[in-house]
Write an enzyme that holds these catalytic residues in place. Sequence first.
Site, short mmCIF file in Angstrom:
data_model
loop_
_atom_site.label_atom_id
_atom_site.label_comp_id
_atom_site.label_asym_id
_atom_site.label_seq_id
_atom_site.Cartn_x
_atom_site.Cartn_y
_atom_site.Cartn_z
N LYS A 12 0.86 -1.19 0.00
CA LYS A 12 0.00 0.00 0.00
C LYS A 12 0.89 1.23 0.00
CE LYS A 12 -4.55 0.52 0.37
NZ LYS A 12 -5.43 -0.24 -0.54
N THR A 57 -3.77 -5.46 0.52
CA THR A 57 -3.14 -4.16 0.80
C THR A 57 -4.05 -3.34 1.71
OG1 THR A 57 -4.05 -3.04 -1.15
CG2 THR A 57 -1.95 -4.19 -1.43
N ARG A 169 29.89 33.64 -5.45
CA ARG A 169 28.53 33.40 -5.91
C ARG A 169 27.64 33.00 -4.75
NH1 ARG A 169 28.38 27.30 -8.72
NH2 ARG A 169 29.31 26.26 -6.93
N GLN A 214 29.97 19.92 -5.31
CA GLN A 214 30.48 18.57 -5.06
C GLN A 214 31.35 18.56 -3.80
OE1 GLN A 214 30.17 20.09 -8.01
NE2 GLN A 214 30.13 18.66 -9.73
N HIS A 242 20.32 27.63 -8.73
CA HIS A 242 21.13 28.72 -9.28
C HIS A 242 20.53 30.09 -8.98
CE1 HIS A 242 23.29 25.61 -11.42
NE2 HIS A 242 22.18 25.18 -11.96
O1 LIG Z 1 29.16 23.62 -7.88
C1 LIG Z 1 28.96 23.46 -9.11
N1 LIG Z 1 29.29 22.24 -9.66
C2 LIG Z 1 29.11 21.99 -11.00
O2 LIG Z 1 29.41 20.86 -11.49
C3 LIG Z 1 28.55 23.03 -11.78
N2 LIG Z 1 28.24 23.11 -13.13
C4 LIG Z 1 27.74 24.37 -13.33
O3 LIG Z 1 27.32 24.80 -14.45
N3 LIG Z 1 27.73 25.08 -12.16
C5 LIG Z 1 28.24 24.26 -11.19
N4 LIG Z 1 28.45 24.45 -9.87
#
Ligand SMILES: O=c1[nH]c(=O)c2[nH]c(=O)[nH]c2[nH]1
Length: 296
Positions: A12, A57, A169, A214, A242
């Site tokens: 479920k 279920t 940024r 990352q 973004h």
């Molecule tokens: O922190 C980021 N990693 C990316 O892999 C990436 N690619 C992107 O266009 N902007 C960013 N910013």
Amino acid sequence: MRIVLGANQYGKAEVRLVRVDRTVPRHDLRDLTVGVTLAGDLTDTHLTGDNSRVLPTDSQKNTVYAFARRYGVDQVEDFGLRLARHFVDSQPAITRARVTLAEHGWRRLGPHSFARDGAQTRTATVTVSGAETVVESGLTGLVLLNSTGSEFAGYVRDPYTTLPETDDRVLATEVEASWRYDAPSLGRDWAGSYAGVRSALVGAFVETYSRSLQQTLYAMGHRVLDTRPEVAEVRLALPNRHHLLVDLTPFGLDNPGEVFVATDRPYGLIEGTVTRAPAEKSDPPPDAAGPADGED
Ligand SMILES: O=c1[nH]c(=O)c2[nH]c(=O)[nH]c2[nH]1
């Protein structure tokens, strides 16, 4: 050529459960979405229509509500453990039960008044299969933003690259995290772990000077494993929300990192797992001033 039944499961989905504890003057409210998935020897119902091993279920849904009344809903992990064990223990044909739980937060406004607490959701997935029990907890909808302390440069430039490099940024994301516990058992301090992991994730996001999302992802996972010994592994999905600097020159205005358009799509999606290596080497913390090598 023989045609055979492959892997199958049933259950479920999206059982909506709200539990009010009225035994206290200040009512306690829990709001969950629960999913049950069962697997085991269910060949007959598929091949011959013999339902003698099929727990409807509808009964699975009723069990969720009955257990909420009988045992209350305290920690979602315990609620999931009770349910998953119940299905495996009471149904001879069922060898694996997976219960997914999402808890929707409510902020208290008064003794019996509440307001939905943003979009942040606490999650848990409990799987009982034979002697193995796996508990994965998590959260979604945790929106974080650093208005500086983030750059993105030094990346590959191919014929289709137009993105300008930036040394300052806005970095914003909506964290989706899940983590797996070592040796889970009923009644452990799930709430303490949840609060600790959440605060490790937030702390690392805030304190890491970021050269990429990352790198921030790894720092967040690393902080969780570094501070929470009960956690074996962390999975993170970080959408890059973004924030693009608006060009104000047509209006005779400069824009020294003050006015942004927040775009919702498309967005970068950075995903990764941080885990404990079976290595003898100890883990140094990621260097906030430089990229982590991820090999420690
Ligand atoms: O922190 C980021 N990693 C990316 O892999 C990436 N690619 C992107 O266009 N902007 C960013 N910013």
